[in-house]
Design an enzyme around this catalytic site. Structure first.
Site, PDB file in Angstrom:
ATOM      1  N   LYS A  72       0.832  -1.213   0.000  1.00  0.00           N
ATOM      2  CA  LYS A  72       0.000   0.000   0.000  1.00  0.00           C
ATOM      3  C   LYS A  72       0.869   1.267   0.000  1.00  0.00           C
ATOM      4  O   LYS A  72       2.093   1.204   0.227  1.00  0.00           O
ATOM      5  CB  LYS A  72      -0.935  -0.043   1.210  1.00  0.00           C
ATOM      6  CG  LYS A  72      -1.965  -1.192   1.145  1.00  0.00           C
ATOM      7  CD  LYS A  72      -2.970  -1.112   2.299  1.00  0.00           C
ATOM      8  CE  LYS A  72      -3.989  -2.236   2.233  1.00  0.00           C
ATOM      9  NZ  LYS A  72      -5.040  -2.100   3.300  1.00  0.00           N
ATOM     10  N   TYR A  80     -12.344  -2.519  -4.078  1.00  0.00           N
ATOM     11  CA  TYR A  80     -12.891  -2.682  -2.728  1.00  0.00           C
ATOM     12  C   TYR A  80     -14.421  -2.640  -2.716  1.00  0.00           C
ATOM     13  O   TYR A  80     -15.015  -2.347  -1.669  1.00  0.00           O
ATOM     14  CB  TYR A  80     -12.321  -1.607  -1.801  1.00  0.00           C
ATOM     15  CG  TYR A  80     -10.912  -1.908  -1.314  1.00  0.00           C
ATOM     16  CD1 TYR A  80     -10.651  -3.016  -0.502  1.00  0.00           C
ATOM     17  CD2 TYR A  80      -9.851  -1.078  -1.632  1.00  0.00           C
ATOM     18  CE1 TYR A  80      -9.377  -3.293  -0.036  1.00  0.00           C
ATOM     19  CE2 TYR A  80      -8.555  -1.348  -1.172  1.00  0.00           C
ATOM     20  CZ  TYR A  80      -8.339  -2.453  -0.368  1.00  0.00           C
ATOM     21  OH  TYR A  80      -7.072  -2.720   0.101  1.00  0.00           O
ATOM     22  N   ASN A 105      -2.000   0.372   6.664  1.00  0.00           N
ATOM     23  CA  ASN A 105      -1.563  -0.907   7.231  1.00  0.00           C
ATOM     24  C   ASN A 105      -0.696  -1.742   6.276  1.00  0.00           C
ATOM     25  O   ASN A 105      -0.663  -2.966   6.352  1.00  0.00           O
ATOM     26  CB  ASN A 105      -2.745  -1.691   7.809  1.00  0.00           C
ATOM     27  CG  ASN A 105      -3.748  -2.134   6.758  1.00  0.00           C
ATOM     28  OD1 ASN A 105      -3.599  -1.787   5.590  1.00  0.00           O
ATOM     29  ND2 ASN A 105      -4.745  -2.872   7.167  1.00  0.00           N
ATOM     30  N   HIS A 143      -2.095  -5.438   1.458  1.00  0.00           N
ATOM     31  CA  HIS A 143      -3.366  -6.142   1.235  1.00  0.00           C
ATOM     32  C   HIS A 143      -3.039  -7.565   0.824  1.00  0.00           C
ATOM     33  O   HIS A 143      -2.057  -7.784   0.101  1.00  0.00           O
ATOM     34  CB  HIS A 143      -4.169  -5.474   0.110  1.00  0.00           C
ATOM     35  CG  HIS A 143      -5.263  -6.363  -0.420  1.00  0.00           C
ATOM     36  ND1 HIS A 143      -6.489  -6.440   0.172  1.00  0.00           N
ATOM     37  CD2 HIS A 143      -5.274  -7.264  -1.433  1.00  0.00           C
ATOM     38  CE1 HIS A 143      -7.220  -7.354  -0.474  1.00  0.00           C
ATOM     39  NE2 HIS A 143      -6.502  -7.860  -1.456  1.00  0.00           N
ATOM     40  N   GLU A 194      -9.534 -10.936  -7.685  1.00  0.00           N
ATOM     41  CA  GLU A 194      -8.572  -9.839  -7.514  1.00  0.00           C
ATOM     42  C   GLU A 194      -7.394  -9.953  -8.481  1.00  0.00           C
ATOM     43  O   GLU A 194      -6.913  -8.937  -9.000  1.00  0.00           O
ATOM     44  CB  GLU A 194      -8.068  -9.823  -6.066  1.00  0.00           C
ATOM     45  CG  GLU A 194      -9.160  -9.401  -5.081  1.00  0.00           C
ATOM     46  CD  GLU A 194      -8.725  -9.436  -3.631  1.00  0.00           C
ATOM     47  OE1 GLU A 194      -9.574  -9.164  -2.771  1.00  0.00           O
ATOM     48  OE2 GLU A 194      -7.546  -9.732  -3.348  1.00  0.00           O
TER      49      GLU A 194
HETATM   50  P1  RTP Z   1      -6.893  -6.162   3.239  1.00  0.00           P
HETATM   51  O1  RTP Z   1      -8.227  -6.470   2.563  1.00  0.00           O
HETATM   52  O2  RTP Z   1      -6.380  -4.776   2.940  1.00  0.00           O
HETATM   53  O3  RTP Z   1      -5.890  -7.236   3.002  1.00  0.00           O
HETATM   54  O4  RTP Z   1      -7.101  -6.157   4.809  1.00  0.00           O
HETATM   55  P2  RTP Z   1      -7.964  -7.135   5.702  1.00  0.00           P
HETATM   56  O5  RTP Z   1      -8.517  -8.265   4.873  1.00  0.00           O
HETATM   57  O6  RTP Z   1      -7.113  -7.463   6.878  1.00  0.00           O
HETATM   58  O7  RTP Z   1      -9.148  -6.187   6.163  1.00  0.00           O
HETATM   59  P3  RTP Z   1     -10.603  -5.926   5.507  1.00  0.00           P
HETATM   60  O8  RTP Z   1     -11.623  -6.224   6.540  1.00  0.00           O
HETATM   61  O9  RTP Z   1     -10.708  -6.619   4.176  1.00  0.00           O
HETATM   62  O10 RTP Z   1     -10.598  -4.355   5.296  1.00  0.00           O
HETATM   63  C1  RTP Z   1      -9.945  -3.785   4.190  1.00  0.00           C
HETATM   64  C2  RTP Z   1      -9.129  -2.596   4.654  1.00  0.00           C
HETATM   65  O11 RTP Z   1     -10.001  -1.587   5.129  1.00  0.00           O
HETATM   66  C3  RTP Z   1      -9.403  -0.920   6.225  1.00  0.00           C
HETATM   67  N1  RTP Z   1     -10.232  -1.049   7.403  1.00  0.00           N
HETATM   68  N2  RTP Z   1     -10.485  -0.063   8.199  1.00  0.00           N
HETATM   69  N3  RTP Z   1     -11.421   1.558  10.311  1.00  0.00           N
HETATM   70  C4  RTP Z   1     -11.760   0.274  10.276  1.00  0.00           C
HETATM   71  O12 RTP Z   1     -12.443  -0.242  11.099  1.00  0.00           O
HETATM   72  C5  RTP Z   1     -11.256  -0.524   9.162  1.00  0.00           C
HETATM   73  N4  RTP Z   1     -11.512  -1.790   8.985  1.00  0.00           N
HETATM   74  C6  RTP Z   1     -10.854  -2.133   7.841  1.00  0.00           C
HETATM   75  C7  RTP Z   1      -8.062  -1.552   6.493  1.00  0.00           C
HETATM   76  O13 RTP Z   1      -7.050  -0.753   5.875  1.00  0.00           O
HETATM   77  C8  RTP Z   1      -8.179  -2.900   5.810  1.00  0.00           C
HETATM   78  O14 RTP Z   1      -6.908  -3.364   5.394  1.00  0.00           O
HETATM   79 MG    MG Z   2      -9.599  -7.950   3.082  1.00  0.00          MG
END
Ligand code: RTP
Ligand code: MG
Length: 141
Positions: A11, A51, A114, A117, A128
């Protein structure tokens, strides 16, 4: 375990920190091969499309704003159990909760910025990967 492919994105925060190589080393040291890669600066339309599953979530606008704030490095990783292995290497979404030694624990600042991804399942990995790479630009052997 089956050989899988997963989509990884370094990212904007991690690209700006100049740690692409350090993150690539972790993939390589853990049996994940980079079989396609592309640096790009996503447009709002591209990031919103990527997204789309999160479009009703309260963090959607902040997520898209962040993902278009600078260039990203996008890659396809291939290896045994690549999807789960990459998620293990990444660590928890919130870097404060990520296990020591994971990419997010070591390089990420916040739940928004963070660092990486990674696809979360075979179905999302397929969608994806196809979103960013035509099959003929994936070099698995
Ligand atoms: P990613 O998709 O980026 O690999 O991350 P992830 O599966 O661990 O998390 P996901 O639930 O898919 O959420 C995608 C991205 O959205 C942001 N996020 N912000 N503020 C919040 O509560 C929140 N929750 C998620 C994060 O940057 C996350 O990587
Ligand atoms: Mg995710």
């Amino acid at each position: 375990m089956a050989v899988e492919r997963t989509l990884s994105i370094i990212k904007p925060d991690a690209v700006a920190k100049n740690v692409i190589g350090k993150i690539y080393s972790r993939f390589e040291m853990n049996g994940l091969k980079i079989v396609a890669a592309r640096m790009t600066h996503l447009s709002r339309i591209e990031a919103e499309g990527f997204y789309a599953v999160h479009k009703e979530r309260p963090f959607f606008k902040d997520l898209v704003d962040f993902m278009i704030s600078g260039p990203v490095m996008i890659q396809v990783l291939e290896g045994e159990g690549a999807i789960a292995k990459n998620r293990d290497l990444m660590g928890a979404t919130d870097p404060k909760k990520a296990a020591p030694g994971t990419i997010r624990a070591d390089f990420a600042e916040s739940i928004d910025a963070n660092a990486v991804h990674g696809s979360d399942a075979p179905e999302t990995a397929a969608v994806e990967i196809a979103y960013y790479f035509p099959a003929l630009n994936i070099y698995s052997r």
